[in-house]
Design an enzyme around this catalytic site. Sequence first.
Site, PDB file in Angstrom:
ATOM      1  N   HIS A 167       0.335   6.540  -0.742  1.00  0.00           N
ATOM      2  CA  HIS A 167       1.025   5.246  -0.829  1.00  0.00           C
ATOM      3  C   HIS A 167       2.491   5.483  -0.496  1.00  0.00           C
ATOM      4  CE1 HIS A 167       1.655   1.085  -2.262  1.00  0.00           C
ATOM      5  NE2 HIS A 167       2.858   1.553  -2.569  1.00  0.00           N
ATOM      6  N   CYS A 168       2.940   4.838   0.568  1.00  0.00           N
ATOM      7  CA  CYS A 168       4.305   5.053   1.043  1.00  0.00           C
ATOM      8  C   CYS A 168       5.211   3.944   0.511  1.00  0.00           C
ATOM      9  CB  CYS A 168       4.340   5.061   2.566  1.00  0.00           C
ATOM     10  SG  CYS A 168       5.993   5.355   3.237  1.00  0.00           S
ATOM     11  N   PRO A 169       6.176   4.267  -0.337  1.00  0.00           N
ATOM     12  CA  PRO A 169       7.075   3.222  -0.853  1.00  0.00           C
ATOM     13  C   PRO A 169       8.031   2.690   0.205  1.00  0.00           C
ATOM     14  CG  PRO A 169       7.784   5.387  -1.605  1.00  0.00           C
ATOM     15  CD  PRO A 169       6.480   5.590  -0.905  1.00  0.00           C
ATOM     16  N   GLY A 172       5.981   0.087   1.750  1.00  0.00           N
ATOM     17  CA  GLY A 172       5.412  -0.827   0.762  1.00  0.00           C
ATOM     18  C   GLY A 172       3.930  -1.062   0.931  1.00  0.00           C
ATOM     19  N   GLN A 173       3.179  -0.038   1.307  1.00  0.00           N
ATOM     20  CA  GLN A 173       1.755  -0.210   1.562  1.00  0.00           C
ATOM     21  C   GLN A 173       1.056   1.127   1.462  1.00  0.00           C
ATOM     22  OE1 GLN A 173      -0.943  -1.847   1.317  1.00  0.00           O
ATOM     23  NE2 GLN A 173      -0.630  -3.382   2.933  1.00  0.00           N
TER      24      GLN A 173
END
Length: 419
Positions: A167-169, A172-173
């Site tokens: 999950h890549c902040p 945002g996805q």
Amino acid sequence: MAKRVYEVWKGSNKFVVGGRLIFGPDARSLIVTLLLIIAPVVIFCVFVARHLRHQFSPYNAGYSILLVAVFFTICVLVFLFCTSARDPGIIPRNSHPPEEEFRYDSSVSAEAGVRQTPSLQFPRTKEVTVNGIPVRVKYCDTCMLYRPPRCSHCSICNNCVERFDHHCPWVGQCIGLRNYRYFFMFVFSSTVLCIYVFAMSAVYIKVLMDDYHGTVWKAMKESPASVILMAYCFIALWFVGGLTGFHLYLIGTNQTTYENFRYRADNRINVYNLGCVNNFLEVFCSKVKPSKNNFRAFVQEEVPRLPTPVARETEVEDLGGDRRAKVEDDLDIGEDLLKISLRHNVEEIVEDIRSRGSNGPPHNTLEVESVLSSDHRRSETRQLSWGRRSGSWEIAADALANSTATESRSYSTPEEPHQ
């Protein structure tokens, strides 16, 4: 009014444009990411590329510096949008656990001798075959399904995602099966943009040195924006450049970020490796699978499911049928046992009278015997019917045993005055 799927979605995602775009719960971080991309490019175009327009005289080639910067920026923003605004490969969750995996265990207690409540046995893992090698998959309690191979549950988005990478902040996805290609292109194009801005800023410093016949320090004083951009791009390259190299390694070995850390810790064999060339073809040349979710579809009411035969049988064994019927059966048992006891008492009294040579009318004895015989038939009928209703003939046998004990106790009562 019927609602759409995105309106009742149980995950933590955010939907915009009527469910056409799906973002993660931390979609606000995209604002920071956009600022980190657009702000340096604007500074570059205003303070660097604008002054380089006339430095390459043939056919005004200096304008290409500005156009290339804008082109790379558009590519970065498009790949960012494709990564963060689409379904990463979410597996629709089930409304109930898979029934074909249920197993009921009805154990019999050796001490009590009665059937215990059946317990639901549900396997937490099962094995599937991938490239001829068995792979163990886990059951997800939240989504109520067995996760396919390379699938994992994202705790941030609260969804099971196919080929879950991480999950890549910054976008945002979640990064999964359907957006990994765009994520890599976003990181790669960001790396190229950083290198380009850094290089053009260095070229502009060199041009200033030639124009003013000065040193590097004098040129840097003439264009502090170039110095800032070079420092910014140098730092950014450590992140996006390192991330690009790491994902090139993952693609070449057909791994995900999650698998890389997990397999390295567990010393597992990578069963998905198809060779370096085939691994790259699988990521970049294969067709993107369609989404398994139609977020704009209307929610259909689930048809109530009938209980399984095993569940019905278990319920009958646990509850003994209807609770009211069970109470009535218990009352019938008590009434029958009481009549049996009274019948034996009366028989003993009649035998006692006969032994003494009583002068009572014979028709009274016949009436007593007829009443006793009818009571006996009714008690047996009720006892048999009770055994059928309860579904257990063993209990009826226990009732007969109890009646024998009652008979022995009631038989001793009339003997005391006789003695």
